[in-house]
Design a protein around this motif. Sequence first.
Motif, PDB file in Angstrom:
ATOM      1  N   GLY A  63       0.769  -1.237   0.000  1.00 26.02           N
ATOM      2  CA  GLY A  63       0.000   0.000   0.000  1.00 26.02           C
ATOM      3  C   GLY A  63       0.797   1.282   0.000  1.00 26.02           C
ATOM      4  N   ILE A  64       2.093   1.199  -0.335  1.00 24.34           N
ATOM      5  CA  ILE A  64       2.921   2.413  -0.383  1.00 24.34           C
ATOM      6  C   ILE A  64       3.703   2.425  -1.697  1.00 24.34           C
ATOM      7  N   PRO A  65       3.018   2.571  -2.825  1.00 19.02           N
ATOM      8  CA  PRO A  65       3.723   2.581  -4.114  1.00 19.02           C
ATOM      9  C   PRO A  65       4.729   3.715  -4.201  1.00 19.02           C
ATOM     10  N   CYS A  66       5.645   3.613  -5.137  1.00 15.36           N
ATOM     11  CA  CYS A  66       6.668   4.638  -5.327  1.00 15.36           C
ATOM     12  C   CYS A  66       6.018   6.014  -5.443  1.00 15.36           C
ATOM     13  N   GLY A  67       6.611   6.989  -4.770  1.00 17.46           N
ATOM     14  CA  GLY A  67       6.100   8.347  -4.793  1.00 17.46           C
ATOM     15  C   GLY A  67       5.133   8.666  -3.680  1.00 17.46           C
ATOM     16  N   THR A  68       4.684   7.643  -2.929  1.00 19.84           N
ATOM     17  CA  THR A  68       3.778   7.852  -1.799  1.00 19.84           C
ATOM     18  C   THR A  68       4.583   8.143  -0.540  1.00 19.84           C
ATOM     19  N   LYS A  69       4.240   9.206   0.152  1.00 17.31           N
ATOM     20  CA  LYS A  69       4.924   9.491   1.413  1.00 17.31           C
ATOM     21  C   LYS A  69       4.549   8.434   2.441  1.00 17.31           C
ATOM     22  N   VAL A  70       5.558   7.972   3.165  1.00 14.48           N
ATOM     23  CA  VAL A  70       5.402   6.863   4.103  1.00 14.48           C
ATOM     24  C   VAL A  70       5.563   7.378   5.526  1.00 14.48           C
ATOM     25  N   SER A  71       4.632   6.996   6.392  1.00 16.41           N
ATOM     26  CA  SER A  71       4.706   7.349   7.808  1.00 16.41           C
ATOM     27  C   SER A  71       5.021   6.092   8.619  1.00 16.41           C
ATOM     28  N   PRO A  72       5.491   6.242   9.855  1.00 17.11           N
ATOM     29  CA  PRO A  72       5.811   5.066  10.670  1.00 17.11           C
ATOM     30  C   PRO A  72       4.581   4.294  11.120  1.00 17.11           C
TER      31      PRO A  72
ATOM     32  N   GLY B 198      10.411  -9.905   0.253  1.00 13.51           N
ATOM     33  CA  GLY B 198      10.457  -8.469   0.013  1.00 13.51           C
ATOM     34  C   GLY B 198       9.732  -7.704   1.106  1.00 13.51           C
ATOM     35  N   GLU B 199       8.600  -8.238   1.578  1.00 10.18           N
ATOM     36  CA  GLU B 199       7.889  -7.604   2.699  1.00 10.18           C
ATOM     37  C   GLU B 199       8.733  -7.632   3.964  1.00 10.18           C
ATOM     38  N   VAL B 200       9.384  -8.757   4.208  1.00 10.56           N
ATOM     39  CA  VAL B 200      10.252  -8.861   5.389  1.00 10.56           C
ATOM     40  C   VAL B 200      11.356  -7.807   5.310  1.00 10.56           C
ATOM     41  N   GLN B 201      11.927  -7.659   4.131  1.00 13.53           N
ATOM     42  CA  GLN B 201      12.992  -6.680   3.964  1.00 13.53           C
ATOM     43  C   GLN B 201      12.459  -5.254   4.087  1.00 13.53           C
ATOM     44  N   LEU B 202      11.279  -5.010   3.533  1.00 13.92           N
ATOM     45  CA  LEU B 202      10.671  -3.681   3.639  1.00 13.92           C
ATOM     46  C   LEU B 202      10.395  -3.321   5.094  1.00 13.92           C
ATOM     47  N   SER B 203       9.879  -4.275   5.859  1.00 16.59           N
ATOM     48  CA  SER B 203       9.592  -3.987   7.270  1.00 16.59           C
ATOM     49  C   SER B 203      10.871  -3.626   8.017  1.00 16.59           C
ATOM     50  N   PHE B 204      11.971  -4.285   7.679  1.00 17.29           N
ATOM     51  CA  PHE B 204      13.247  -3.975   8.321  1.00 17.29           C
ATOM     52  C   PHE B 204      13.700  -2.556   7.970  1.00 17.29           C
ATOM     53  N   LEU B 205      13.532  -2.169   6.717  1.00 16.81           N
ATOM     54  CA  LEU B 205      13.928  -0.821   6.299  1.00 16.81           C
ATOM     55  C   LEU B 205      13.117   0.244   7.032  1.00 16.81           C
ATOM     56  N   LEU B 206      11.797   0.027   7.158  1.00 18.53           N
ATOM     57  CA  LEU B 206      10.965   1.025   7.823  1.00 18.53           C
ATOM     58  C   LEU B 206      11.218   1.043   9.331  1.00 18.53           C
ATOM     59  N   LEU B 207      11.627  -0.083   9.890  1.00 21.03           N
ATOM     60  CA  LEU B 207      12.044  -0.106  11.291  1.00 21.03           C
ATOM     61  C   LEU B 207      13.314   0.713  11.477  1.00 21.03           C
ATOM     62  N   VAL B 208      14.298   0.509  10.614  1.00 14.54           N
ATOM     63  CA  VAL B 208      15.590   1.175  10.753  1.00 14.54           C
ATOM     64  C   VAL B 208      15.491   2.663  10.464  1.00 14.54           C
ATOM     65  N   PHE B 209      14.784   3.036   9.397  1.00 14.66           N
ATOM     66  CA  PHE B 209      14.815   4.426   8.938  1.00 14.66           C
ATOM     67  C   PHE B 209      13.688   5.287   9.489  1.00 14.66           C
ATOM     68  N   LEU B 210      12.546   4.680   9.854  1.00 19.56           N
ATOM     69  CA  LEU B 210      11.431   5.457  10.390  1.00 19.56           C
ATOM     70  C   LEU B 210      11.070   5.071  11.818  1.00 19.56           C
ATOM     71  N   SER B 211      11.787   4.089  12.395  1.00 17.62           N
ATOM     72  CA  SER B 211      11.485   3.603  13.749  1.00 17.62           C
ATOM     73  C   SER B 211      10.023   3.181  13.873  1.00 17.62           C
TER      74      SER B 211
ATOM     75  N   ASP C 293       5.004  -0.709  13.926  1.00 11.44           N
ATOM     76  CA  ASP C 293       4.211  -1.654  13.138  1.00 11.44           C
ATOM     77  C   ASP C 293       5.127  -2.513  12.272  1.00 11.44           C
ATOM     78  N   ALA C 294       6.148  -1.896  11.690  1.00 13.14           N
ATOM     79  CA  ALA C 294       7.123  -2.655  10.901  1.00 13.14           C
ATOM     80  C   ALA C 294       7.898  -3.622  11.793  1.00 13.14           C
ATOM     81  N   LEU C 295       8.266  -3.177  12.991  1.00  9.63           N
ATOM     82  CA  LEU C 295       8.951  -4.055  13.933  1.00  9.63           C
ATOM     83  C   LEU C 295       8.103  -5.281  14.257  1.00  9.63           C
TER      84      LEU C 295
END
Length: 294
Positions: A132-141, A206-219, A222-224
Amino acid sequence: EARLKVQHGGTILCLDVPKGTDMQCDLFTWAAGPKFKGIKMIPPGLHFLSWSAGQDKLGVFLSLPPRHVEVWRWTQENEDLEVVSGVEKERLEHGVREYQFDKEMGAFPEDQCAGWNRISYMVNEKVLEICGIPCGTKVSPAPTDSTDREKFPDAPFGASFANIDERRRQEGMTPEEVSSYNLDGTRRVHDLVASRHGGDWRLLLGEVQLSFLLLVFLSSLDALDFWKRSVALLCTCGHAMSSPDPSMMAEFVRLLRRQLEHVPADFFTDDISAHSFLRPSLAALFDLARAHGV
């Protein structure tokens, strides 16, 4: 050589960013100074731009082909970056190609590419769309309610990760099947991949990797939560490891190892990972590897 990188690399023009704002692209962070106008010489591919907006940290995934120019502007009203479009974007793009902003842009550090690719290589545009966060969509934690998406289409959205089925049994299972279902996560994973990812386990990883990125970069908590649940489940997939095609588990082990190389040493002992889902999960994975001679 530098001019060739400018000509062929991507550019993210960021106008009016307040002094002192941390702007991060992939693994590298710039503290915006009074003349900061963005980032140049970005290698083609998928990148994650993130920044501090008020009390929050937000980001956006951008797929940059060669010579592509993204144009964003900081608005005081929203205390946030907003995408620039239309005639103004065309004018500013022309300015970038004429090197009008060149001296006020930070150069993307080429030596950071390998590190970013190691922890993002399975995230692609299809994974982002599924979440639900395609390229160009602002992402919140934080996760986003579906009604909010309809009412505020330009607002930041949280990723929507897969639901990990934690039921103890499924209808019609024999006692033996129930026992296997609770001891080995392979069937749960296969069911999830079939229902959400069209049978392609790479999208799950890919979802597992995405969740890790959002944990690391946005804290993102939900990703954690998804990262913990998915890693714990995959670490119990003994049947998948011993199957004629163990590709999924081999790729998962590679992915997890790279993630653990990226986290700080105290990740194994602090409150966020202790009690500690990670220790028993890794122990289960090592037991499976020994049992199957991996």
